[in-house]
Motif scaffolding. Structure first.
Motif, PDB file in Angstrom:
ATOM      1  N   LYS A  94     -32.107  29.345  -5.473  1.00 34.37           N
ATOM      2  CA  LYS A  94     -32.569  29.876  -4.182  1.00 34.37           C
ATOM      3  C   LYS A  94     -31.706  29.273  -3.083  1.00 34.37           C
ATOM      4  CE  LYS A  94     -36.772  30.902  -3.703  1.00 34.37           C
ATOM      5  NZ  LYS A  94     -36.590  32.360  -3.434  1.00 34.37           N
ATOM      6  N   LEU A  95     -31.187  30.103  -2.220  1.00 33.56           N
ATOM      7  CA  LEU A  95     -30.286  29.654  -1.174  1.00 33.56           C
ATOM      8  C   LEU A  95     -31.042  28.981  -0.024  1.00 33.56           C
ATOM      9  CD1 LEU A  95     -27.988  32.820  -0.992  1.00 33.56           C
ATOM     10  CD2 LEU A  95     -27.523  30.659  -2.189  1.00 33.56           C
ATOM     11  N   LYS A  96     -30.452  27.896   0.501  1.00 33.63           N
ATOM     12  CA  LYS A  96     -31.052  27.235   1.658  1.00 33.63           C
ATOM     13  C   LYS A  96     -30.966  28.135   2.878  1.00 33.63           C
ATOM     14  CE  LYS A  96     -30.101  22.488   0.175  1.00 33.63           C
ATOM     15  NZ  LYS A  96     -29.415  21.216   0.512  1.00 33.63           N
ATOM     16  N   THR A  97     -29.842  28.866   2.946  1.00 30.31           N
ATOM     17  CA  THR A  97     -29.656  29.808   4.044  1.00 30.31           C
ATOM     18  C   THR A  97     -29.433  31.203   3.473  1.00 30.31           C
ATOM     19  OG1 THR A  97     -28.592  28.079   5.378  1.00 30.31           O
ATOM     20  CG2 THR A  97     -28.300  30.371   6.098  1.00 30.31           C
ATOM     21  N   PRO A  98     -30.417  32.090   3.529  1.00 30.98           N
ATOM     22  CA  PRO A  98     -30.269  33.455   3.000  1.00 30.98           C
ATOM     23  C   PRO A  98     -29.086  34.177   3.654  1.00 30.98           C
ATOM     24  CG  PRO A  98     -32.572  32.971   3.444  1.00 30.98           C
ATOM     25  CD  PRO A  98     -31.780  31.845   4.054  1.00 30.98           C
TER      26      PRO A  98
END
Length: 236
Positions: A94-98
């Motif tokens: 899961k990306l910290k910053t989408p």
């Protein structure tokens, strides 16, 4: 056996050893995990990266390759090409910053690909292909840290990064350079290095090869000089 003949034999042996050492050093220096092509346009879409893994052991085979993809500047739409004899395991994070795209917001991306079950024999290499849907456009390069495991249990960590201006480290991580995007109206689909970039890369490789060859020629020249001196003394 005369002193002259002994000296000539020693000079010849020294030259051969020195030349072999230089050629071996040149070969070892280039035998690390690399990515091909080594550059792409920022934001390029629908392309393929090939990670070349050489086996540098004299006796052990490469049995596992772990490739770590950057998540601070993620590759979108990653797909792994089937590879005979190898099984690929893909890990998402899961990306910290989408990342916002025309098709919506991306919240997950591939962070690791592990290949197992196959074998790269000593003195051989394998290319592991990874397709992408889109490259990031907000960074100048991407680093792909890689772990290479041998059949004897040895693990080579290709994770070192060189600071700007420093010499290449002993175990460098593969680095993909991202060049400025083409001018408006120019397609970026599958766009790799520009002709100028490719030419510069080729020139650099040629220069390195010529440099190594020059060193060997220099050693041979010194040996030839030594041969002439010894021969001259023997003649006296």
């Amino acid at each position: 056996m005369s002193r002259a003949h002994t000296a000539l034999r020693r000079a010849g042996l020294g030259t051969a050893l020195a030349a072999a050492a230089l050629l071996t050093a040149a070969g070892v220096a280039s035998a690390h995990v690399t990515v091909h092509p080594d550059s792409y346009a920022k934001g390029a879409t629908d392309g393929v990266l090939s990670f070349r893994v050489p086996d540098e052991s004299d006796t052990a085979s490469t049995t596992k390759v772990q490739l770590f993809l950057p998540t601070d500047h993620p590759l979108l739409g990653v797909l792994v090409s089937p590879h005979d004899g190898w099984t690929a395991t893909v890990t998402d994070t899961k990306l910290k910053t989408p990342v916002k795209t025309d098709d919506g917001t991306i919240t997950d991306a591939v962070s690791e690909i592990t290949w197992t079950g196959g074998k790269v024999a000593p003195g051989h290499y394998e290319d592991f292909d990874v397709a992408f849907g889109q490259l990031p456009d907000d960074t100048a390069e991407l680093t792909f840290k890689t772990l290479q495991t041998y059949s004897d249990g040895k693990v080579v960590r290709w994770i070192e990064e060189a600071a700007k201006g420093d010499e290449e480290p002993e175990n460098p991580a593969p680095v993909l350079k991202l060049t400025s995007a083409p001018a408006s109206g120019t397609a970026t689909k599958g766009s790799a290095a520009t002709p100028a970039t490719t030419k510069a890369s080729a020139s650099d490789s040629t220069a390195r090869g010529l440099g190594a060859a020059g060193l060997v020629v220099g050693v041979l020249g010194l040996a030839a000089g030594a041969f002439a001196v010894v021969r001259s003394r023997a003649a006296k």
